[in-house]
Design a protein around this motif. Structure first.
Motif, PDB file in Angstrom:
ATOM      1  N   ALA A   1       0.830  -1.204   0.000  1.00  0.00           N
ATOM      2  CA  ALA A   1       0.000   0.000   0.000  1.00  0.00           C
ATOM      3  C   ALA A   1       0.862   1.251   0.000  1.00  0.00           C
ATOM      4  N   GLU A   2       1.995   1.186   0.661  1.00  0.00           N
ATOM      5  CA  GLU A   2       2.911   2.333   0.689  1.00  0.00           C
ATOM      6  C   GLU A   2       3.427   2.681  -0.700  1.00  0.00           C
ATOM      7  N   SER A   3       3.546   1.695  -1.541  1.00  0.00           N
ATOM      8  CA  SER A   3       4.060   1.941  -2.888  1.00  0.00           C
ATOM      9  C   SER A   3       2.967   2.408  -3.843  1.00  0.00           C
ATOM     10  N   GLY A   4       1.779   2.635  -3.324  1.00  0.00           N
ATOM     11  CA  GLY A   4       0.697   3.164  -4.142  1.00  0.00           C
ATOM     12  C   GLY A   4      -0.286   2.130  -4.653  1.00  0.00           C
ATOM     13  N   MET A   5      -0.089   0.903  -4.311  1.00  0.00           N
ATOM     14  CA  MET A   5      -0.974  -0.167  -4.761  1.00  0.00           C
ATOM     15  C   MET A   5      -2.291  -0.134  -3.982  1.00  0.00           C
ATOM     16  N   ASN A   6      -3.396  -0.370  -4.668  1.00  0.00           N
ATOM     17  CA  ASN A   6      -4.699  -0.451  -4.014  1.00  0.00           C
ATOM     18  C   ASN A   6      -4.830  -1.853  -3.419  1.00  0.00           C
ATOM     19  N   VAL A   7      -4.808  -1.931  -2.111  1.00  0.00           N
ATOM     20  CA  VAL A   7      -4.777  -3.229  -1.432  1.00  0.00           C
ATOM     21  C   VAL A   7      -6.028  -3.502  -0.603  1.00  0.00           C
TER      22      VAL A   7
ATOM     23  N   SER B   1       2.216   0.337  15.880  1.00  0.00           N
ATOM     24  CA  SER B   1       2.784   1.286  16.845  1.00  0.00           C
ATOM     25  C   SER B   1       4.311   1.332  16.785  1.00  0.00           C
ATOM     26  N   ASP B   2       4.948   0.262  16.324  1.00  0.00           N
ATOM     27  CA  ASP B   2       6.408   0.226  16.220  1.00  0.00           C
ATOM     28  C   ASP B   2       6.933   0.901  14.956  1.00  0.00           C
ATOM     29  N   ALA B   3       6.067   1.169  14.000  1.00  0.00           N
ATOM     30  CA  ALA B   3       6.495   1.773  12.736  1.00  0.00           C
ATOM     31  C   ALA B   3       6.799   3.257  12.938  1.00  0.00           C
ATOM     32  N   PRO B   4       7.743   3.767  12.177  1.00  0.00           N
ATOM     33  CA  PRO B   4       8.024   5.206  12.260  1.00  0.00           C
ATOM     34  C   PRO B   4       6.788   6.017  11.859  1.00  0.00           C
ATOM     35  N   PRO B   5       6.541   7.138  12.499  1.00  0.00           N
ATOM     36  CA  PRO B   5       5.344   7.926  12.221  1.00  0.00           C
ATOM     37  C   PRO B   5       5.249   8.435  10.778  1.00  0.00           C
ATOM     38  N   THR B   6       6.364   8.440  10.073  1.00  0.00           N
ATOM     39  CA  THR B   6       6.340   8.910   8.683  1.00  0.00           C
ATOM     40  C   THR B   6       5.685   7.903   7.738  1.00  0.00           C
ATOM     41  N   ARG B   7       5.492   6.687   8.188  1.00  0.00           N
ATOM     42  CA  ARG B   7       4.890   5.635   7.346  1.00  0.00           C
ATOM     43  C   ARG B   7       3.379   5.572   7.601  1.00  0.00           C
ATOM     44  N   ARG B   8       2.705   6.664   7.293  1.00  0.00           N
ATOM     45  CA  ARG B   8       1.284   6.799   7.618  1.00  0.00           C
ATOM     46  C   ARG B   8       0.403   5.775   6.918  1.00  0.00           C
ATOM     47  N   VAL B   9       0.659   5.516   5.654  1.00  0.00           N
ATOM     48  CA  VAL B   9      -0.168   4.551   4.915  1.00  0.00           C
ATOM     49  C   VAL B   9       0.002   3.158   5.502  1.00  0.00           C
ATOM     50  N   TYR B  10       1.229   2.781   5.763  1.00  0.00           N
ATOM     51  CA  TYR B  10       1.549   1.478   6.358  1.00  0.00           C
ATOM     52  C   TYR B  10       0.848   1.312   7.702  1.00  0.00           C
ATOM     53  N   ILE B  11       0.982   2.310   8.555  1.00  0.00           N
ATOM     54  CA  ILE B  11       0.343   2.271   9.870  1.00  0.00           C
ATOM     55  C   ILE B  11      -1.167   2.207   9.737  1.00  0.00           C
ATOM     56  N   GLY B  12      -1.708   3.000   8.828  1.00  0.00           N
ATOM     57  CA  GLY B  12      -3.155   3.020   8.623  1.00  0.00           C
ATOM     58  C   GLY B  12      -3.704   1.674   8.187  1.00  0.00           C
ATOM     59  N   LYS B  13      -3.005   1.002   7.299  1.00  0.00           N
ATOM     60  CA  LYS B  13      -3.476  -0.307   6.819  1.00  0.00           C
ATOM     61  C   LYS B  13      -3.406  -1.358   7.920  1.00  0.00           C
TER      62      LYS B  13
END
Length: 94
Positions: free
Chosen positions: A23-29, A66-78
């Motif tokens: 999802a971070e790379s722009g893929m619709n997941v 919660s362990d992911a860096p805050p800059t990875r918003r899409v990753y955290i959101g998914k």
């Protein structure tokens, strides 16, 4: 070989982590995410200790988010979305 909570849950959490990375790379997941959660609930729901397994699965997704860096918003959101889907599914409350 004796099945453990970690051994049963970890592959399912890793699958969702992979989907979140895509999802971070722009893929619709969205469909893949819902399907992976549904399959996990089905697979773990067949075990005698399904409540513990599903709780560990949801906790694992929340910890990964919660362990992911805050800059990875899409990753955290998914990951949070997957945890919420699993927690709100009726199969998780049986």
């Amino acid at each position: 070989m004796k099945a453990t909570v970690v051994g049963l849950v970890t592959p399912h959490v890793l699958k969702l982590i992979d989907i979140a990375k895509q999802a971070e790379s722009g893929m619709n997941v969205d469909w893949h995410l819902r399907d992976a959660v549904a399959r996990t609930l089905d697979d773990l729901g067949e075990q005698f200790n399904k409540r513990e397994l599903l709780a560990a699965y949801i906790h694992g997704l929340q910890v990964a988010a919660s362990d992911a860096p805050p800059t990875r918003r899409v990753y955290i959101g998914k990951l949070r979305e997957a945890a919420a889907l699993a927690a709100n599914d009726p199969r998780a409350r049986e």
